[in-house]
Scaffold this active site. Structure first.
Site, PDB file in Angstrom:
ATOM      1  N   TYR A 165       0.845  -1.241   0.014  1.00 18.12           N
ATOM      2  CA  TYR A 165       0.023  -0.109  -0.084  1.00 18.12           C
ATOM      3  C   TYR A 165       0.849   1.338  -0.205  1.00 18.12           C
ATOM      4  O   TYR A 165       0.346   2.349  -0.661  1.00 18.12           O
ATOM      5  CB  TYR A 165      -1.046   0.042   1.281  1.00 18.12           C
ATOM      6  CG  TYR A 165      -2.033  -0.806   1.136  1.00 18.12           C
ATOM      7  CD1 TYR A 165      -2.046  -2.178   0.908  1.00 18.12           C
ATOM      8  CD2 TYR A 165      -3.396  -0.005   1.115  1.00 18.12           C
ATOM      9  CE1 TYR A 165      -3.405  -2.874   0.735  1.00 18.12           C
ATOM     10  CE2 TYR A 165      -4.546  -0.819   1.044  1.00 18.12           C
ATOM     11  CZ  TYR A 165      -4.574  -2.176   0.790  1.00 18.12           C
ATOM     12  OH  TYR A 165      -5.844  -2.761   0.711  1.00 18.12           O
TER      13      TYR A 165
ATOM     14  N   LYS B 207       3.953 -15.758   3.839  1.00 22.94           N
ATOM     15  CA  LYS B 207       3.956 -16.632   2.768  1.00 22.94           C
ATOM     16  C   LYS B 207       5.353 -16.552   2.313  1.00 22.94           C
ATOM     17  O   LYS B 207       5.906 -16.261   1.110  1.00 22.94           O
ATOM     18  CB  LYS B 207       3.388 -15.643   1.383  1.00 22.94           C
ATOM     19  CG  LYS B 207       3.315 -16.276   0.008  1.00 22.94           C
ATOM     20  CD  LYS B 207       2.533 -17.429  -0.130  1.00 22.94           C
ATOM     21  CE  LYS B 207       2.566 -18.310  -1.598  1.00 22.94           C
ATOM     22  NZ  LYS B 207       1.785 -19.586  -1.436  1.00 22.94           N
TER      23      LYS B 207
ATOM     24  N   ASP C  36      -2.394 -18.856   2.161  1.00 21.40           N
ATOM     25  CA  ASP C  36      -3.523 -19.434   1.185  1.00 21.40           C
ATOM     26  C   ASP C  36      -4.077 -20.425   2.061  1.00 21.40           C
ATOM     27  O   ASP C  36      -5.231 -20.483   2.090  1.00 21.40           O
ATOM     28  CB  ASP C  36      -2.727 -19.887  -0.142  1.00 21.40           C
ATOM     29  CG  ASP C  36      -1.393 -20.810   0.108  1.00 21.40           C
ATOM     30  OD1 ASP C  36      -0.699 -20.703   1.312  1.00 21.40           O
ATOM     31  OD2 ASP C  36      -0.978 -21.383  -0.922  1.00 21.40           O
TER      32      ASP C  36
ATOM     33  N   ASP D 128      -5.920  -7.176   4.356  1.00 27.05           N
ATOM     34  CA  ASP D 128      -7.173  -6.516   3.611  1.00 27.05           C
ATOM     35  C   ASP D 128      -8.095  -7.576   3.127  1.00 27.05           C
ATOM     36  O   ASP D 128      -9.164  -7.547   3.170  1.00 27.05           O
ATOM     37  CB  ASP D 128      -6.817  -5.519   2.499  1.00 27.05           C
ATOM     38  CG  ASP D 128      -7.646  -4.937   1.485  1.00 27.05           C
ATOM     39  OD1 ASP D 128      -8.703  -4.503   2.073  1.00 27.05           O
ATOM     40  OD2 ASP D 128      -7.824  -5.136   0.330  1.00 27.05           O
TER      41      ASP D 128
ATOM     42  N   ASP E  60     -11.727  -9.263   4.805  1.00 25.00           N
ATOM     43  CA  ASP E  60     -13.000  -9.300   4.134  1.00 25.00           C
ATOM     44  C   ASP E  60     -13.624 -10.748   3.991  1.00 25.00           C
ATOM     45  O   ASP E  60     -14.881 -11.092   4.132  1.00 25.00           O
ATOM     46  CB  ASP E  60     -12.894  -8.936   2.633  1.00 25.00           C
ATOM     47  CG  ASP E  60     -13.172  -7.479   2.326  1.00 25.00           C
ATOM     48  OD1 ASP E  60     -12.928  -6.760   3.162  1.00 25.00           O
ATOM     49  OD2 ASP E  60     -13.804  -7.100   1.343  1.00 25.00           O
TER      50      ASP E  60
HETATM   51  C1  IPM Z   1     -10.381  -1.605   4.067  1.00 28.61           C
HETATM   52  C2  IPM Z   1     -10.515  -1.180   2.588  1.00 28.61           C
HETATM   53  C3  IPM Z   1      -9.385  -0.264   2.007  1.00 28.61           C
HETATM   54  C4  IPM Z   1      -8.330  -0.777   2.209  1.00 28.61           C
HETATM   55  C5  IPM Z   1      -9.720   0.653   0.887  1.00 28.61           C
HETATM   56  C6  IPM Z   1     -10.975   1.298   0.916  1.00 28.61           C
HETATM   57  C7  IPM Z   1      -8.544   1.343   0.157  1.00 28.61           C
HETATM   58  O1  IPM Z   1     -10.609  -2.039   1.670  1.00 28.61           O
HETATM   59  O2  IPM Z   1     -10.163  -0.719   4.875  1.00 28.61           O
HETATM   60  O3  IPM Z   1     -10.018  -2.728   4.013  1.00 28.61           O
HETATM   61  O4  IPM Z   1      -7.863  -1.609   1.218  1.00 28.61           O
HETATM   62  O5  IPM Z   1      -7.275  -0.788   3.289  1.00 28.61           O
HETATM   63 MG    MG Z   2     -10.914  -3.963   2.661  1.00 25.97          MG
END
Ligand code: IPM
Ligand code: MG
Length: 365
Positions: free
Chosen positions: A146, A196, A228, A252, A256
């Site tokens: 990032y 990894k 993974d 990230d 999710d």
């Molecule tokens: C998160 C989001 C952000 C990230 C985006 C919106 C830049 O997906 O906070 O997980 O990738 O960190």
């Molecule tokens: Mg995210």
């Protein structure tokens, strides 16, 4: 009386609607404790770009600088709308990453919490979910891909190319390792380190530093898992995890997936902690497709308030009360249209209906 100044950044899409419910909770907490929350709103995100010409305007920076904590809503626009904003001013690159960098919020706590009242939201089979899951992802938030060097261009062969680097130094790894071990020590004494190292040199250094810091925490068992494989285990047996630590990009993606295990990212609040300042935000996006309809559940925003009460203001009991109030609203069968399809066993309510019921339950605690 203690006063805490909180910067409120509504953000985009459903941000203002779910923020309004979080504010109701803060107001009740202030009312019944010897505390004052000074709440001040600032423009942030795509909406700020359109109103102020910048996704993170100077006024908002000054507000955040002077605040004791920051409560931030989701940001972002639909893919089509995003194109109206110059690439570097789009809210992710123009506001969110600069916010993280400004306050060096390296430690991102993302609880994946599924108590029995909301276990039915999970798409996983009941035999996998059992009594629910309760683990926390600790994501390094200001390093790695990032924030590494980025370069795009045309190479000698006339082909377009891109080069982005995954950078960490040992100090960056050490500080997140320390946070992870301390968290594991307070919980079950097991830390899953996600890496990894069979491919990435960054993971080799990451694991080395994890082991070094781990030597200071003999009461915490460290388990190394390839990223993974961790993705698979999260589906097959999420109950084995308690505290997981990982670099930015892995965090990230796997966080999710954590939202997927819960059944919705709408059930994912988070805390982003820096050395001097913290901000709190839902882990999800701004859901522009359902904005303004009052159908988004404010759980992630109110959960972020609970995390703020505990982690910034040391109000552990009130934080627990807020979690409990939300579970008891779900426990009574209430839900919002973003989380549930209309059906006989759901008492469907709106965003503000949910917030009002949480406040009502909280009053009883
Ligand atoms: C998160 C989001 C952000 C990230 C985006 C919106 C830049 O997906 O906070 O997980 O990738 O960190
Ligand atoms: Mg995210």
């Amino acid at each position: 009386m203690t006063t805490h100044k909180i910067a409120l950044l509504d953000g985009d899409g459903i941000g203002p609607e779910i923020m309004a419910e979080a504010v109701k909770v803060l107001e009740l907490v202030a009312e019944r404790n010897d505390i004052e929350f000074q709440l001040e709103s600032g423009a942030f995100g795509a909406s700020a770009y359109f109103s102020h010409g910048h996704a993170f305007p100077d006024e908002t920076k000054a507000l955040c600088d002077s605040a004791d904590a920051i409560l931030k809503g989701p940001i972002g626009l639909s893919h089509e709308e995003s194109k109206k904003i110059p690439v570097d001013m789009q809210p992710e690159r123009g506001a969110l990453l600069p916010l993280r960098r400004r306050y060096d919020t390296f430690a991102n706590f993302r609880p994946v919490y599924l108590p029995k009242e909301i276990a039915h939201f999970s798409p996983l089979k009941p035999e996998i979910i059992g009594d629910g899951v309760d683990f926390i992802i600790i994501r390094e938030l200001v390093g790695g891909l990032y924030f590494g060097k980025k370069e795009t261009g045309v190479n000698d062969a006339g082909r377009r190319y891109v080069n982005e680097s995954l950078e960490y130094d040992e100090d960056q790894i050490e500080r997140i390792a320390r946070v992870a071990f301390e968290t594991a020590q307070k919980r079950k004494g097991v830390l899953h380190n996600i890496h990894k190292s069979n491919v990435l040199k960054s993971s080799v250094l990451w694991n080395e530093v994890m082991e070094e810091v781990g030597a200071e925490f003999p009461d915490v068992e460290i388990k190394h898992i390839l990223v993974d494989a961790a993705a698979t285990y999260l589906c097959l047996n999420p109950g084995q995890f308690d505290v997981m630590v990982m670099e930015n990009m892995f965090g990230d993606i796997l966080s999710d997936q954590g939202g997927g295990i819960l059944g919705s990212l709408g059930l994912m609040p988070s805390a982003c902690m820096g050395p001097d300042k913290a901000y709190y935000e839902p882990s999800h996006g701004s859901a522009p497709d359902i904005a303004g309809q009052k159908i988004a559940n404010p759980y992630s925003m109110i959960g972020s308030v609970a995390m703020m009460l505990e982690m910034s203001f040391g109000m552990d009991t009130e934080a627990r009360n807020v979690w409990q109030a939300m579970q008891s609203v779900f426990g009574q069968g209430y839900s919002t249209p973003d989380l549930s399809k209309p059906g006989s066993d759901v008492r469907m309510i709106s965003t503000d209906g949910f917030g009002d019921l949480v406040v009502e339950e909280l009053r009883k605690l």
